[in-house]
Write a protein that holds these residues in place. Structure first.
Motif, short mmCIF file in Angstrom:
data_model
loop_
_atom_site.label_atom_id
_atom_site.label_comp_id
_atom_site.label_asym_id
_atom_site.label_seq_id
_atom_site.Cartn_x
_atom_site.Cartn_y
_atom_site.Cartn_z
N ALA A 165 -33.14 6.42 -23.04
CA ALA A 165 -32.30 6.16 -24.22
C ALA A 165 -31.43 7.38 -24.54
O ALA A 165 -30.25 7.23 -24.87
CB ALA A 165 -33.16 5.79 -25.42
N LEU A 166 -31.99 8.59 -24.40
CA LEU A 166 -31.23 9.81 -24.67
C LEU A 166 -30.07 9.96 -23.69
O LEU A 166 -28.95 10.33 -24.07
CB LEU A 166 -32.14 11.04 -24.56
CG LEU A 166 -33.13 11.27 -25.71
CD1 LEU A 166 -34.14 12.33 -25.33
CD2 LEU A 166 -32.41 11.66 -26.99
N MET A 167 -30.33 9.64 -22.41
CA MET A 167 -29.29 9.71 -21.38
C MET A 167 -28.17 8.71 -21.67
O MET A 167 -27.00 9.06 -21.59
CB MET A 167 -29.88 9.41 -19.99
CG MET A 167 -30.86 10.44 -19.52
SD MET A 167 -30.06 12.03 -19.23
CE MET A 167 -31.06 12.68 -17.92
N ILE A 168 -28.56 7.48 -22.02
CA ILE A 168 -27.56 6.44 -22.33
C ILE A 168 -26.73 6.86 -23.54
O ILE A 168 -25.50 6.77 -23.54
CB ILE A 168 -28.27 5.08 -22.61
CG1 ILE A 168 -29.02 4.57 -21.36
CG2 ILE A 168 -27.27 4.03 -23.09
CD1 ILE A 168 -28.14 4.13 -20.21
N LEU A 169 -27.43 7.36 -24.57
CA LEU A 169 -26.75 7.82 -25.77
C LEU A 169 -25.78 8.95 -25.44
O LEU A 169 -24.65 8.99 -25.94
CB LEU A 169 -27.79 8.28 -26.80
CG LEU A 169 -27.32 8.38 -28.25
CD1 LEU A 169 -26.91 7.02 -28.78
CD2 LEU A 169 -28.43 8.96 -29.12
N GLY A 170 -26.22 9.87 -24.55
CA GLY A 170 -25.38 10.97 -24.10
C GLY A 170 -24.10 10.46 -23.43
O GLY A 170 -23.01 10.97 -23.67
N LEU A 171 -24.27 9.43 -22.58
CA LEU A 171 -23.11 8.84 -21.91
C LEU A 171 -22.15 8.21 -22.91
O LEU A 171 -20.93 8.38 -22.81
CB LEU A 171 -23.57 7.77 -20.91
CG LEU A 171 -24.08 8.25 -19.56
CD1 LEU A 171 -24.64 7.08 -18.75
CD2 LEU A 171 -22.95 8.92 -18.79
N TYR A 179 -28.47 15.36 -23.20
CA TYR A 179 -28.96 15.50 -21.81
C TYR A 179 -30.00 16.62 -21.74
O TYR A 179 -31.03 16.47 -21.09
CB TYR A 179 -27.82 15.86 -20.85
CG TYR A 179 -26.70 14.85 -20.75
CD1 TYR A 179 -26.95 13.48 -20.81
CD2 TYR A 179 -25.38 15.27 -20.55
CE1 TYR A 179 -25.92 12.58 -20.70
CE2 TYR A 179 -24.34 14.36 -20.44
CZ TYR A 179 -24.62 13.01 -20.52
OH TYR A 179 -23.59 12.12 -20.41
N GLY A 180 -29.66 17.74 -22.40
CA GLY A 180 -30.55 18.90 -22.39
C GLY A 180 -31.92 18.55 -22.94
O GLY A 180 -32.94 18.93 -22.36
N TYR A 181 -31.91 17.81 -24.04
CA TYR A 181 -33.18 17.42 -24.65
C TYR A 181 -33.98 16.50 -23.72
O TYR A 181 -35.20 16.65 -23.57
CB TYR A 181 -32.89 16.73 -25.99
CG TYR A 181 -34.13 16.39 -26.79
CD1 TYR A 181 -35.14 17.33 -26.97
CD2 TYR A 181 -34.28 15.14 -27.37
CE1 TYR A 181 -36.27 17.02 -27.70
CE2 TYR A 181 -35.40 14.81 -28.10
CZ TYR A 181 -36.40 15.76 -28.26
OH TYR A 181 -37.51 15.43 -28.98
#
Ligand SMILES: [Zn+2]
Length: 132
Positions: A22-28, A50-52
């Motif tokens: 979810a964090l990666m998708i949100l980052g995108l 992404y870092g997180y």
């Protein structure tokens, strides 16, 4: 060889879960917004996301990461459930009419094409009229 090294490196580390995804998708999404808006500082937020996600993946503090994951699930599970209900309602829209109980807001359904019917809510036992 590389996979073996990677496996040894990841040993004792948290690895990935739905929250990381979810964090990666949100980052995108944030990066996309940044490029549409043409305002580069927004990109910093996507890098932070992404870092997180990477930090969580490599973290050895597994209980803390699991705690984050469970807090995430508390928010995510109702959203997921809502989408699943909407999807089912859409797939069955020709057979069933979906509606809510006016008293307790429970999701209910009835076969279509029966005209006006008397419905009794399964949860709160309230009776009301519903057009199907
Ligand atoms: Zn009800």
């Amino acid at each position: 060889m590389f996979l073996e090294k990677l496996r040894r490196f990841m040993y004792g580390r948290y690895g990935s879960d739905t929250l990381n995804f979810a964090l990666m998708i949100l980052g995108l999404i944030v990066a996309l917004i940044a490029s549409i808006a043409g305002f580069w500082p927004i990109n910093l937020l996507s890098y932070a996301l992404y870092g997180y996600a990477i930090f969580r993946m490599l973290s050895k503090n597994i209980p803390a990461r699991q705690k984050e994951y469970y807090s995430f699930l508390k928010v995510w599970t109702p959203i997921q459930k809502w989408f699943r209900i909407k999807k089912t309602a859409f797939q069955q829209r020709k057979q069933y009419k979906y509606f809510r109980c006016p008293n307790c807001h429970q999701n209910l359904r009835a076969p279509r094409g029966r005209g006006k019917i008397r419905v009794t809510c399964q949860r709160c036992r309230k009776e009301f009229n519903q057009k199907t």
